[in-house]
Design a protein around this motif. Structure first.
Motif, short mmCIF file in Angstrom:
data_model
loop_
_atom_site.label_atom_id
_atom_site.label_comp_id
_atom_site.label_asym_id
_atom_site.label_seq_id
_atom_site.Cartn_x
_atom_site.Cartn_y
_atom_site.Cartn_z
N GLY A 1 0.81 -1.21 0.00
CA GLY A 1 0.00 0.00 0.00
C GLY A 1 0.84 1.25 0.00
O GLY A 1 0.53 2.23 -0.70
N ALA A 2 1.93 1.24 0.78
CA ALA A 2 2.81 2.41 0.82
C ALA A 2 3.49 2.64 -0.52
O ALA A 2 3.58 3.77 -1.01
N ILE A 3 3.96 1.56 -1.13
CA ILE A 3 4.63 1.68 -2.43
C ILE A 3 3.66 2.16 -3.49
O ILE A 3 3.99 3.04 -4.31
N ALA B 1 1.34 6.56 -6.94
CA ALA B 1 0.16 7.22 -7.46
C ALA B 1 0.01 8.67 -7.01
O ALA B 1 -0.68 9.45 -7.67
N HIS B 2 0.66 9.05 -5.94
CA HIS B 2 0.39 10.36 -5.36
C HIS B 2 1.07 11.46 -6.18
O HIS B 2 2.27 11.37 -6.46
N SER C 1 7.52 11.55 -5.57
CA SER C 1 8.34 10.86 -6.57
C SER C 1 9.24 9.91 -5.82
O SER C 1 9.97 10.34 -4.91
N GLY C 2 9.17 8.63 -6.16
CA GLY C 2 9.92 7.69 -5.34
C GLY C 2 10.43 6.48 -6.07
O GLY C 2 10.16 6.26 -7.25
N VAL D 1 9.13 14.62 -1.59
CA VAL D 1 7.90 15.40 -1.65
C VAL D 1 8.07 16.50 -2.69
O VAL D 1 9.04 17.26 -2.65
N LEU D 2 7.13 16.56 -3.63
CA LEU D 2 7.27 17.48 -4.76
C LEU D 2 6.63 18.84 -4.52
O LEU D 2 7.04 19.84 -5.12
#
Length: 224
Positions: A190-192, A197-198, A202-203, A222-223
């Motif tokens: 869920g975290a990945i 998706a958020h 960017s990860g 965090v963008l």
């Protein structure tokens, strides 16, 4: 190429001895944690140095840690902070927190580190109500089932450019199993997927081997 644990241990030992040697405060933190019966799940010295370097690269002044254990990783990260910096660490277990507080004080970092006791999902709303300065780095290493919630809270408590690290996401390779009902697998997936998706994140995620065996972590920026 060998994939034996002994090879991983030997390479980790070499890297740690050469690049991230510990000191008495760190060794004592591990000794006291073991003596108190805490689980032997602290990050390795190489991983601790990695977290310290991330904090230094960030120019971090404020760090949030979710999951203190005995304070070993806390010490590594707090050492990257300036004298007026602040690290808040959230720990579910009062027993673990007591050990951590002593370890942190012995390392001379109690002036900038605060350990808060209780379920993180209760501590985080209270922290947000204090309207703290945005955290430059968030290290998530607590109960994996709640990783999604922890990432969501990290987003609320950070700023553009902050980093979020989620530890232990590989789950022995089971992170690929979409049908798993294991809470740690579900929480890690869920975290990945939230990071993917958020729009504000960017990860990536990396697999690792070493003194803790086969594992891995997710890293997100965090963008905005």
């Amino acid at each position: 190429m060998s994939g034996s644990q002994q090879v991983w241990d030997d390479v980790d030992d070499y890297f740690i001895r050469t690049l991230s040697p510990d000191d008495e405060a760190l060794r004592a933190a591990l000794r006291d944690s073991e003596a108190a019966g805490l689980p032997a799940i602290a990050v390795t010295a190489a991983q601790g140095k990695f977290l310290q370097l991330l904090a230094e690269l960030q120019g971090a002044q404020h760090i949030l840690e979710i999951g203190t254990l005995g304070g070993y990783s806390t010490i590594w990260m707090a050492r990257a902070l300036p004298d007026d910096g602040r690290l808040i660490s959230l720990e579910y277990s009062a027993k673990h927190a007591d050990v951590a507080v002593r370890n942190i004080a012995r390392a001379g970092l109690d002036r900038i580190v605060e350990v808060r006791v209780g379920p993180a999902l209760e501590s985080l709303p209270k922290l947000a109500d204090e309207n703290p300065a945005p955290f430059d780095l968030v290290f998530i290493d607590a109960d994996k089932a709640n990783n999604v919630h922890y990432v969501e809270w990290a987003l609320r408590l950070t700023r553009a450019g902050s980093l979020i690290v989620v530890d232990n996401v590989v789950r022995g390779g089971q992170v690929t199993d979409a049908s798993s009902s294991d809470p740690g697998v579900v929480g890690s997936r869920g975290a990945i997927e939230l990071i993917a998706a958020h729009p504000r994140l960017s990860g990536t995620a990396l697999q690792t081997v070493g003194g803790k065996g086969y594992d891995g972590f997710a890293l997100a920026r965090v963008l905005g």
